[in-house]
Scaffold this motif. Structure first.
Motif, PDB file in Angstrom:
ATOM      1  N   GLN A 247       0.690  -1.142  -0.038  1.00 33.94           N
ATOM      2  CA  GLN A 247      -0.094   0.120   0.030  1.00 33.94           C
ATOM      3  C   GLN A 247       0.937   1.178   0.003  1.00 33.94           C
ATOM      4  N   GLN A 250       2.317   1.603  -3.469  1.00 41.08           N
ATOM      5  CA  GLN A 250       1.051   2.151  -4.389  1.00 41.08           C
ATOM      6  C   GLN A 250       0.912   3.505  -4.041  1.00 41.08           C
ATOM      7  N   GLU A 407     -14.717  -5.110  -8.120  1.00 38.19           N
ATOM      8  CA  GLU A 407     -13.431  -4.537  -8.198  1.00 38.19           C
ATOM      9  C   GLU A 407     -12.897  -3.374  -7.572  1.00 38.19           C
ATOM     10  N   GLN A 408     -13.867  -2.326  -8.133  1.00 40.14           N
ATOM     11  CA  GLN A 408     -13.574  -1.119  -7.800  1.00 40.14           C
ATOM     12  C   GLN A 408     -14.183  -0.887  -6.349  1.00 40.14           C
ATOM     13  N   HIS A 411     -10.930  -1.473  -3.999  1.00 39.39           N
ATOM     14  CA  HIS A 411      -9.908  -0.682  -3.823  1.00 39.39           C
ATOM     15  C   HIS A 411     -10.288   0.719  -3.621  1.00 39.39           C
ATOM     16  N   GLU A 414      -8.464   2.886  -0.924  1.00 33.48           N
ATOM     17  CA  GLU A 414      -7.037   3.332  -1.061  1.00 33.48           C
ATOM     18  C   GLU A 414      -6.701   4.799  -1.559  1.00 33.48           C
ATOM     19  N   TYR A 417      -6.780   6.350  -5.203  1.00 34.89           N
ATOM     20  CA  TYR A 417      -7.613   5.501  -6.307  1.00 34.89           C
ATOM     21  C   TYR A 417      -8.798   6.191  -6.598  1.00 34.89           C
TER      22      TYR A 417
END
Length: 467
Positions: A247, A250, A407-408, A411, A414, A417
């Motif tokens: 994380q 990212q 999937e969205q 995340h 985050e 994102y």
């Protein structure tokens, strides 16, 4: 460790077993000697009594006992010859008769001095062939005479030695069986330790999913269970550290990307103004774009600052009125909603109270409403409601906008994102809002969940523990 325990236990057991064999063999020897002693005493008494009677008969017939003693004793000697025993007669401290058995075995035996006492002496002569000696004086008028009975102990001693050898041989067999079962037992006992050692090596090599099979309910099973629990904790910590490192990486990658785009645009427009011949209108448009990108960078910096300055201790025990929070939120968000002709509906049947920092909770509600407005179509509606459940107070923010894929949703919390990067960048978003909301909710020990479907909208549920 296993070998040390094996040899130490085996040596200790050998010492104890041999000690027990020696004790038992000594008891057996004493029993055999006692039986031989009693037999010799009985034989001595019978022969002495008979011999005294014969001596009295000789004197009554006027014969000399000393002269006839050889003739008398031959009969008794022949009787004892088959038994390996011997006889000897003493007179006034000198032997006057010795049977061949005594002459061959015990040369040099002197008559004991009993002082004419009737008490019999029993003693053992320890030579190559041990014998038991019983000596006693005759009663008056033959008190000068004494009889020695020599009992052969070769038979009892031989029997005892055979028994002792059998016991030691059996002891060797028991030791062999003991060594086999001890090795097998230690192999079973140390199996969990070997498994712990092997599993520890696997974990040290990076295989954090290794576990020990737990069998039984003894102490070693408890150690294996605790080891598995420790391994689970280690695996969880390693996974969390890996996730945190991912994380962070990212975050850095997204942050670099977010900085690079506006900085590249700002540099490009500034270079265009500096080097190209542009009109006032083009110059105005370029500076407007530069100011817009700078404003986006400034907003991003403020959001990052908000994340850095969040403190769990600040006002976490204050009582916050949801009615007051809704009222402040409506004043702030109404103008944003009006730009897209979005209707904001605040539904509150009664004034609920939650514990926490009012400014931080207001930031969460406003951020969720702002996301709902961005996701909604023109003339849409965003509904904000609050109600009580058994153990918690729930705040819901609902819209009927574009929604999100599974999937969205995974995340969405985050940092940096964004579901629709083009739309969010155009609206000035950096993807930090929900990351800030997540951190605030964690600090308040509250939950935030999302329910969304593409084309049907999104429902965000905030759950607070009851005061």
């Amino acid at each position: 460790m296993k070998k040390k325990i094996f040899f130490a236990t085996l040596v200790l057991f050998t010492v104890l077993l041999n000690s027990m064999i020696l004790i038992v063999s000594n008891v057996i020897l004493k029993d055999k000697l006692f039986a031989a002693r009693e037999k010799c005493l009985a034989e001595h008494y019978v022969i002495a009594s008979s011999l005294v009677g014969d001596m009295q008969a000789l004197e009554q017939r006027g014969n000399s006992v000393e002269d006839k003693i050889d003739n008398l004793m031959r009969l008794y000697s022949r009787y004892l010859q088959g038994k390996g025993s011997g006889l000897a007669v003493a007179f006034s401290g000198d032997w006057i008769y010795e049977s061949p058995a005594i002459s061959a075995q015990e040369n040099g035996i002197f008559p004991p001095d009993t002082g004419h006492s009737q008490e019999r002496l029993v003693y053992l002569k320890n030579k190559s062939n041990p014998v038991l000696c019983v000596y006693g004086s005759f009663p008056a008028p033959f008190q000068e005479y004494g009889l020695l009975y020599l009992g052969d102990l070769s038979g009892p001693v031989r029997s005892w030695r055979q028994t002792k050898n059998i016991l030691f041989l059996a002891g060797d067999g028991v030791m062999f069986v003991m060594a086999f079962f001890l090795s097998w037992f230690l192999h079973i006992i140390f199996r969990p330790l070997r498994q712990i050692s092997g599993t520890s090596a696997e974990i040290a090599n990076g295989n954090y999913g290794s576990r020990i099979p737990v069998r039984g309910k003894d102490e070693i099973a408890g150690v294996a269970s605790h080891f598995n629990r420790m391994a689970e904790q280690v695996e969880t910590q390693i996974r969390q550290l890996a996730e945190a490192a991912e994380q962070k990486q990212q975050f850095i990658d997204n942050f670099s990307h977010e900085l690079r785009i506006p900085l590249t645009a700002i540099y490009g427009y500034a270079e265009y103004i500096q080097k190209a011949s542009v009109s006032e209108e083009e110059q105005y448009e370029s500076t407007q774009f530069i100011m817009s990108e700078c404003s986006r960078l400034q907003h991003m910096a403020y959001q990052l600052l908000d994340m850095a300055l969040l403190r769990e201790e600040e006002g976490k025990d204050n009582e916050c009125s949801l009615k007051a929070l809704f009222s402040q939120s409506e004043k702030t968000m109404q103008m944003r909603a009006a730009k897209k002709d979005i209707k904001l509906s605040y539904v509150l049947t009664q004034d609920y109270v939650v514990r926490g920092n009012a400014q931080q909770l207001l930031m969460v509600i406003d951020n969720l409403i702002d996301n709902a407005i961005k996701a909604s179509q023109t003339e849409g509606e965003v509904r904000i409601s609050a109600y009580a459940e058994e153990t918690q107070i729930v705040v819901k923010v609902e819209d009927h906008g574009i929604g999100m894929e599974a999937e969205q949703l995974f995340h969405i919390r985050e940092a940096f994102y964004r579901v629709d990067k083009a739309r969010s960048r155009a609206a000035g978003g950096a993807g930090l809002g929900l990351a800030i909301c997540e951190k605030i909710m964690q600090m308040h020990h509250a939950g935030m969940t999302f329910l969304s479907e593409p084309g049907k909208g999104t429902v965000v549920r905030l759950s607070f523990p009851k005061c």
